[in-house]
Design a protein around this motif. Structure first.
Motif, PDB file in Angstrom:
ATOM      1  N   ASN A 125      37.679  20.749   2.882  1.00 53.15           N
ATOM      2  CA  ASN A 125      36.497  20.324   2.143  1.00 53.15           C
ATOM      3  C   ASN A 125      36.376  18.815   2.279  1.00 53.15           C
ATOM      4  O   ASN A 125      37.157  18.062   1.702  1.00 53.15           O
ATOM      5  N   VAL A 126      35.402  18.358   3.064  1.00 51.26           N
ATOM      6  CA  VAL A 126      35.197  16.921   3.259  1.00 51.26           C
ATOM      7  C   VAL A 126      33.979  16.450   2.453  1.00 51.26           C
ATOM      8  O   VAL A 126      33.410  15.393   2.723  1.00 51.26           O
ATOM      9  N   ASP A 127      33.596  17.259   1.474  1.00 47.74           N
ATOM     10  CA  ASP A 127      32.465  16.954   0.607  1.00 47.74           C
ATOM     11  C   ASP A 127      32.965  16.236  -0.653  1.00 47.74           C
ATOM     12  O   ASP A 127      34.170  16.105  -0.879  1.00 47.74           O
ATOM     13  N   THR A 128      32.013  15.807  -1.477  1.00 48.81           N
ATOM     14  CA  THR A 128      32.349  15.187  -2.756  1.00 48.81           C
ATOM     15  C   THR A 128      32.264  16.180  -3.905  1.00 48.81           C
ATOM     16  O   THR A 128      32.490  15.821  -5.057  1.00 48.81           O
ATOM     17  N   LYS A 129      31.919  17.435  -3.589  1.00 48.44           N
ATOM     18  CA  LYS A 129      31.816  18.484  -4.609  1.00 48.44           C
ATOM     19  C   LYS A 129      32.684  19.668  -4.207  1.00 48.44           C
ATOM     20  O   LYS A 129      33.094  19.802  -3.042  1.00 48.44           O
ATOM     21  N   THR A 130      32.971  20.543  -5.166  1.00 43.33           N
ATOM     22  CA  THR A 130      33.743  21.751  -4.901  1.00 43.33           C
ATOM     23  C   THR A 130      33.003  22.644  -3.899  1.00 43.33           C
ATOM     24  O   THR A 130      31.792  22.819  -3.981  1.00 43.33           O
TER      25      THR A 130
END
Length: 295
Positions: free
Chosen positions: A130-135
């Motif tokens: 997960n390279v996002d800022t959210k789950t």
């Protein structure tokens, strides 16, 4: 096509969907995988990501926004997958999220699939970053189709599936749109074996949620054990073939189709995996070919 080979086995992988398409004995040229005949079913061993099975109305909701995904997700026919790393006995493929995928799946991710060939074992490992800022919310599954019967002069009914443990379990039934209809049917009654026959998938896949077994062996009554699928990291198992077709899919799943009464919120979907930002998830399954058919 990419190839891995040792003294016993040769496997080939198509970068589209990073799909395993052949498992062949080097000595005898015996093929253990289905041939992907498009007149029957064009798959070989599709990888199911970021969902397994179908969504209600092919739609899920995230943060009150509707998104469309086809059955089994977008990975299995994706042509943007690239070879990431090649070792002496392994191949790793990578898919990164992009603007096009973000329109149907609003999470930034990296997805890696590694095939490793060790003697008569094939280990398939998936890693999700997960390279996002959210789950991130996803499911993951496998759909390998094995040739059945494997040898000339045999029939489909000459084969059984042997479970690791004696099982008492039921299949969860699907409706015509591929959703779980909340009904079940008893399949295994304190038994380790399941007899294959050409009518067993007339009503779609057999779907198990509660097996104690973490391995299943495809066994010929004449030739003995052929191959074993191990799935320690996978809580669900699907079995499937097109009716009358000469193959059997043994499918380890980390997710499952929507129920007919699903609220379609991906954060509440059965079997969904929740991955925090900057975290990784990994799961593996194995295919072991019986050595006596290779030597």
């Amino acid at each position: 096509m990419y190839t891995l080979e040792n003294s016993l086995l040769q496997i080939t992988i198509n970068p589209t969907g990073s799909e395993l398409q052949s498992i062949t004995s080097v000595k005898h040229n015996t093929q253990f995988m289905w041939d992907g005949n498009p007149d029957i079913w064009s798959g070989f061993a599709p990888i199911l990501f970021p969902i397994v099975g179908g969504l209600k109305q092919d739609t899920y909701y995230f943060n009150d926004k509707a998104y469309k995904l086809p059955r089994h997700g977008f990975y299995r026919r994706n042509k943007d997958i690239k070879l990431y790393k090649q070792g002496a006995d392994s191949l790793t493929f990578k898919l990164e999220s992009n603007d096009e995928l973000y329109q149907i799946y609003p999470f930034a991710f990296e997805f890696y699939t590694t095939y490793q060939l060790k003697e008569h074992h094939i280990l398939i490992t998936h890693k999700v970053k997960n390279v996002d800022t959210k789950t991130m919310y996803f499911s993951l599954g496998e759909h390998p189709a094995f040739k059945c019967p494997v040898f000339d002069g045999e029939t489909y009914e000459d084969y059984i599936l042997e479970f690791e443990h004696s099982e008492t379990s039921k299949t969860h039934l699907l409706d015509n749109s591929g959703l779980l209809n909340l009904e079940t049917q008893a399949i295994l009654q304190n038994s380790k074996t399941l007899q294959l026959h050409k009518q067993m998938f007339n009503n779609d896949a057999l779907i198990f949620k509660d097996l104690a077994s973490k391995s299943v062996t495809l066994t010929s009554k004449n030739k003995g054990p052929i191959l074993t699928v191990t799935f320690q990291d996978f809580p669900y198992l699907g079995l499937w073939a097109k009716p009358q077709a000469n193959y059997i899919c043994i499918e380890p799943w980390l997710g499952i189709a929507d129920n007919i009464d699903s609220n379609q919120n991906i954060t509440e979907k059965e079997g969904i995996i929740k991955l925090a930002p900057n975290n990784e998830f990994q799961a593996s399954y194995g295919i072991e070919i019986s050595k006596k058919h290779l030597e």
